[in-house]
Design a protein around this motif. Structure first.
Motif, PDB file in Angstrom:
ATOM      1  N   LEU A  19      68.017 -13.041   2.319  1.00  0.00           N
ATOM      2  CA  LEU A  19      68.656 -14.126   3.042  1.00  0.00           C
ATOM      3  C   LEU A  19      70.047 -13.757   3.536  1.00  0.00           C
ATOM      4  O   LEU A  19      70.453 -14.107   4.640  1.00  0.00           O
ATOM      5  CB  LEU A  19      68.754 -15.352   2.123  1.00  0.00           C
ATOM      6  CG  LEU A  19      69.030 -16.675   2.824  1.00  0.00           C
ATOM      7  CD1 LEU A  19      67.797 -17.136   3.604  1.00  0.00           C
ATOM      8  CD2 LEU A  19      69.419 -17.745   1.796  1.00  0.00           C
ATOM      9  N   THR A  20      70.794 -12.967   2.669  1.00  0.00           N
ATOM     10  CA  THR A  20      72.193 -12.727   3.021  1.00  0.00           C
ATOM     11  C   THR A  20      72.543 -11.267   3.196  1.00  0.00           C
ATOM     12  O   THR A  20      73.605 -10.939   3.697  1.00  0.00           O
ATOM     13  CB  THR A  20      73.123 -13.260   1.906  1.00  0.00           C
ATOM     14  OG1 THR A  20      72.887 -12.475   0.721  1.00  0.00           O
ATOM     15  CG2 THR A  20      72.859 -14.710   1.607  1.00  0.00           C
ATOM     16  N   GLY A  21      71.642 -10.379   2.726  1.00  0.00           N
ATOM     17  CA  GLY A  21      71.968  -8.969   2.818  1.00  0.00           C
ATOM     18  C   GLY A  21      72.756  -8.490   1.595  1.00  0.00           C
ATOM     19  O   GLY A  21      73.079  -7.314   1.487  1.00  0.00           O
ATOM     20  N   TYR A  22      73.084  -9.419   0.679  1.00  0.00           N
ATOM     21  CA  TYR A  22      73.806  -9.031  -0.550  1.00  0.00           C
ATOM     22  C   TYR A  22      72.852  -9.036  -1.732  1.00  0.00           C
ATOM     23  O   TYR A  22      71.967  -9.901  -1.821  1.00  0.00           O
ATOM     24  CB  TYR A  22      74.947 -10.020  -0.819  1.00  0.00           C
ATOM     25  CG  TYR A  22      76.049  -9.943   0.221  1.00  0.00           C
ATOM     26  CD1 TYR A  22      77.079  -8.991   0.089  1.00  0.00           C
ATOM     27  CD2 TYR A  22      76.062 -10.791   1.308  1.00  0.00           C
ATOM     28  CE1 TYR A  22      78.090  -8.928   1.042  1.00  0.00           C
ATOM     29  CE2 TYR A  22      77.064 -10.731   2.258  1.00  0.00           C
ATOM     30  CZ  TYR A  22      78.082  -9.791   2.122  1.00  0.00           C
ATOM     31  OH  TYR A  22      79.059  -9.715   3.065  1.00  0.00           O
ATOM     32  N   GLN A  23      73.055  -8.042  -2.632  1.00  0.00           N
ATOM     33  CA  GLN A  23      72.294  -8.010  -3.878  1.00  0.00           C
ATOM     34  C   GLN A  23      72.735  -9.190  -4.731  1.00  0.00           C
ATOM     35  O   GLN A  23      73.885  -9.638  -4.630  1.00  0.00           O
ATOM     36  CB  GLN A  23      72.607  -6.698  -4.645  1.00  0.00           C
ATOM     37  CG  GLN A  23      72.135  -5.444  -3.945  1.00  0.00           C
ATOM     38  CD  GLN A  23      70.612  -5.311  -3.929  1.00  0.00           C
ATOM     39  OE1 GLN A  23      69.912  -6.075  -4.632  1.00  0.00           O
ATOM     40  NE2 GLN A  23      70.088  -4.377  -3.165  1.00  0.00           N
ATOM     41  N   PRO A  24      71.842  -9.699  -5.607  1.00  0.00           N
ATOM     42  CA  PRO A  24      72.233 -10.817  -6.458  1.00  0.00           C
ATOM     43  C   PRO A  24      73.517 -10.513  -7.228  1.00  0.00           C
ATOM     44  O   PRO A  24      74.403 -11.373  -7.308  1.00  0.00           O
ATOM     45  CB  PRO A  24      71.035 -10.957  -7.390  1.00  0.00           C
ATOM     46  CG  PRO A  24      69.886 -10.409  -6.636  1.00  0.00           C
ATOM     47  CD  PRO A  24      70.432  -9.320  -5.783  1.00  0.00           C
ATOM     48  N   GLN A  25      73.644  -9.251  -7.668  1.00  0.00           N
ATOM     49  CA  GLN A  25      74.825  -8.941  -8.476  1.00  0.00           C
ATOM     50  C   GLN A  25      76.107  -9.078  -7.661  1.00  0.00           C
ATOM     51  O   GLN A  25      77.181  -9.344  -8.176  1.00  0.00           O
ATOM     52  CB  GLN A  25      74.764  -7.497  -9.027  1.00  0.00           C
ATOM     53  CG  GLN A  25      73.543  -7.183  -9.843  1.00  0.00           C
ATOM     54  CD  GLN A  25      72.385  -6.722  -8.937  1.00  0.00           C
ATOM     55  OE1 GLN A  25      71.994  -7.483  -8.022  1.00  0.00           O
ATOM     56  NE2 GLN A  25      71.833  -5.554  -9.182  1.00  0.00           N
ATOM     57  N   GLU A  26      75.966  -8.807  -6.356  1.00  0.00           N
ATOM     58  CA  GLU A  26      77.160  -8.842  -5.527  1.00  0.00           C
ATOM     59  C   GLU A  26      77.681 -10.250  -5.355  1.00  0.00           C
ATOM     60  O   GLU A  26      78.832 -10.483  -5.011  1.00  0.00           O
ATOM     61  CB  GLU A  26      76.869  -8.199  -4.167  1.00  0.00           C
ATOM     62  CG  GLU A  26      76.632  -6.698  -4.272  1.00  0.00           C
ATOM     63  CD  GLU A  26      76.315  -6.059  -2.917  1.00  0.00           C
ATOM     64  OE1 GLU A  26      77.103  -5.214  -2.451  1.00  0.00           O
ATOM     65  OE2 GLU A  26      75.268  -6.440  -2.314  1.00  0.00           O
TER      66      GLU A  26
END
Ligand code: C2E
Ligand code: MG
Ligand code: MG
Length: 696
Positions: free
Chosen positions: A46-53
């Protein structure tokens, strides 16, 4: 179908389940940064970010990913829902790591945990909403376009209930009917039981058509506007039904076609009417005639009257075209006034009119009408203080006796009119079968007359004029005779008007002049006592500028002294252009040629005009002489004419003297000369020569 064995091998943690969901499932603190406490695997997509990020906002605040324009509103909506203890649903744009925004839809709610110090948490599920948003945008655009068309089109658009009430209308519809808004329109025309169509049966027509076909196409009617003015409209409409076929409403478009209708009406009028007089034209009359013949009942008559003005050319030439046009309009209105309801009159062109009478009970009615037309047309017409009087000739053909079809009827009426002209004008003539045989049309007449001239079918007869005092021949009138190749003798009264009509009178008249002068010269050469020979001059010859030159030329060619030629000109010809007549007569007098007023008393010259014409002789028309012995009125008139002529120094000739009584009476009244059967019929030149020789 799952069985028990399958179920035992199925293991799944809640995290794995959540991570498998499309979109981002999260849990966050409600604090300044919405600090993420849990982020599902879907965040990458959805955002291009890993969950950890995103977790604990390590790389970015999630709120920073929300489109700046949406940020405040999203927070506001969420806070409001939380305050009210509701679930929230927000839609906003999220920036992907690649920089692009996409629409997302987020649903969530407050989330309570026993964890100490956790504070208020929210849990939510953010899903990609791009497709939905795009669909919405497409829908909104379509809606906007439709609105725009509905609002801005110049066609009226409406929906109406089956019982005829307008429930929806666009601004154009309202404007078309004189309302300032669609609401006023539906409340006005639609709200009350307003008459919409001018023609009462129109609504029923509309319903019948739409019931039959489910639609109407180009349905043209007249309709009332708010102020009761009337417009022409064209409708296209259809019936809208539900799935069961029950009629819900009608919807349709309305076009204001008033202008087109107006143009059509004008075009139709122009195609069927004569521009000058406003009467029908020939085409329109012909089609009415065809209708009349078709509808004619067995006991009914249909008649066509061909009306041709006798002196139109003179009016036109002497008074100018403007007056000529005015005269035609006057005649048109006089003709119209003579007609009964249901009759028609058309201008065929030039000075010719056609009258159509239908539904006649007897053919006698036609004659009554012909009389009233003759009478009405010949009423004097005052212009610039001068009374103009003109007459007409009428040809009549009647169905069923003369013809049954329009074409033949028109032709027969035309032939009969020609005959009426030939027979002295100002009268009417019925078509007769006999006339039919002789009823050549103009072209044929023209050809026959031209041939007559070249083939030598013309000859002159001479009628002596006798001096009352001495009984001597003191003159002779040359009268034209036409012996046709097929042995017919056609009277000048018949063919002179035709020759005038077809433009042959000038060459024929010249032939007469030359022949009469030649003959007179040969009598003088033979040694007889010289007498003047009189030649009749047509009005058309008179108005030719070169008449005098022609006469001089002929006198020279035939070596006749001018004094022995006399020109007879009828009163009406002289009057057609008085000024020109005066000058022509004066020039003739200077040359030495004599002149006479012919048929005096039948025209409309006033006696006052007489002294202005340089004439030598006045010939009293036969109509005054023929019953002079019985009619005291005529005696007084003749007496008055003789006295007047003598005061003006004119010689008086009485025409048509047939009996000794007439001769004696005229002699007693001081008439100078007589001409008529009593003293001798028109005779061939040799016969007159014989008489002259006897007198020597
Ligand atoms: P108009 O000039 O008045 O000629 C006299 C007419 O009366 C002649 O008819 C003559 O035959 C007729 N007539 C003479 N005496 C008597 C009589 O006692 N009783 C009766 N009932 N009739 C009599 P016509 O020859 O038939 O000519 C008719 C008209 O045709 C003439 O009337 C004249 O207007 C015209 N016309 C004749 N020849 C010529 C011509 O060469 N040129 C022109 N333009 N017109 C002509
Ligand atoms: Mg004459
Ligand atoms: Mg005469």
């Amino acid at each position: 179908m799952m069985n028990d064995t399958d179920r035992s091998t199925f293991t799944c943690s809640p995290e794995a389940l959540i991570d498998n969901l499309p979109g981002l499932v999260y849990c966050a603190r409600v604090d300044e940064y919405w600090t993420m406490e849990h982020v599902s695997a879907g965040s990458l997509d959805l955002t291009g970010y890993q969950p950890q990020e995103l977790l604990h906002n390590s790389v970015t605040h999630f709120e920073e990913l929300i489109h700046p324009d949406d940020r405040t509103s999203v927070r506001h909506q969420v806070m409001e829902a939380l305050a009210q203890g509701r679930r929230f649903h927000v839609e906003y744009r999220v920036r992907h790591r690649n920089g692009q925004y996409r629409w997302v839809s987020e649903r969530g709610a407050a989330f309570h945990t026993d964890h100490p110090g956790a504070g208020l948490l929210v849990a939510g599920h953010i899903q990609d909403a791009t497709t939905k948003k795009e669909a919405e945008a497409v829908y909104r655009e379509a809606e906007r376009r439709y609105r725009s068309i509905f609002e801005n089109t110049i066609e009226g658009i409406y929906q109406s209930t089956p019982d005829g009430r307008f429930v929806t209308a666009n601004p154009a519809m309202a404007r078309m009917f004189g309302y300032d808004s669609p609401e006023h329109f539906t409340a006005g025309i639609g709200g009350i039981d307003h008459e919409f169509y001018v023609e009462r049966t129109r609504r029923a027509d509309f319903l019948r058509l739409i019931e039959k076909d489910g639609q109407v196409r180009d349905f043209e009617s007249q309709a009332y506007r708010r102020d009761r003015s009337i417009i022409w409209i064209s409708e296209n409409a259809r019936a809208v039904k539900d799935a069961n076929g029950t009629l819900l409403f009608y919807e349709g478009t309305v076009e204001d076609i008033t202008e087109r209708k107006l143009q059509e009406t004008v075009a139709h009028y122009q195609a069927t009417h004569d521009a000058l007089t406003g009467l029908l034209n020939r085409t329109a009359l012909t089609s009415r005639l065809m209708d009349a013949l078709e509808r004619r009942q067995p006991h009914e008559y249909v008649a066509v009257l061909y009306v041709d003005l006798d002196q139109f050319k003179y009016v036109n030439d002497s008074l100018g075209h403007h007056m000529g046009d005015q005269y035609l309009r006057i005649v048109a209105s006089r003709l119209s006034a003579c007609l009964r309801e249901g009759d028609s009159v058309a201008r065929q062109g030039g000075d010719e009119f056609i009258v159509l009478l239908q539904g006649l009970g007897s053919s006698g009615e036609v004659e009554q009408l012909a009389h009233s037309i003759l009478n009405s047309v010949s009423q004097p017409w005052r212009i610039n203080d001068v009374d103009i009087q003109a007459t007409c000739s009428i040809g009549i053909s009647i169905a069923p006796s003369d013809a049954l079809d329009a074409d033949t009827m028109l032709r027969h009426a035309d032939a009969a009119m020609f005959r009426a002209k030939a027979l002295g004008r100002n009268n009417y003539r019925h078509f007769t079968a006999n006339l039919g045989n002789k009823a050549f049309d103009r072209l044929e007449w023209s050809a026959r007359l031209r041939n007559a001239l070249t083939r030598g079918e013309f000859m002159l007869h001479y009628q002596p004029k006798i001096e009352v005092l001495t009984g001597r021949i003191v003159g002779a009138e040359a009268l034209l005779r036409w012996h046709t190749a097929d042995g017919e003798n056609i009277s000048p009264a018949d063919f002179i008007p035709l020759a005038e009509e077809v433009g042959l009178i000038v060459p024929i008249g010249e032939w007469v002049l030359r022949e009469a002068c030649r003959m007179n010269r040969s009598w003088q050469n033979a040694g007889y006592r010289p007498i003047p020979v009189a030649v009749n001059i047509s009005a058309i010859q008179l108005e030719r500028a070169d008449l005098v030159e022609k006469v001089i030329g002929i006198l020279e060619d035939t070596s006749l002294t001018p004094h022995y030629l006399e020109l007879e000109i009828t009163e009406s010809a002289l009057m057609s252009d008085v000024d020109q007549s005066i000058s022509t007569l004066e020039r003739l007098r200077r040359v030495g040629v004599r002149s006479a007023i012919d048929d005096f008393g039948t025209g409309y010259s006033s006696l006052a005009h007489l002294k202005r014409f340089a004439v030598d002789t006045l010939k009293i028309d036969r109509s005054f002489i023929c019953n002079i012995t019985r009619d005291r009125g005529n005696i007084s008139i003749v007496q008055a004419i003789i006295s007047l002529a003598h005061t003006l120094g004119l010689t008086v000739v009485a025409e048509g003297v047939e009996t000794p009584e007439e001769y004696r009476l005229l002699s007693a009244r001081g008439c100078d000369q007589i001409q008529g059967f009593y003293s001798g019929r028109p005779m061939p030149s040799e016969a007159l020569a014989e008489k002259l020789r006897a007198q020597r």
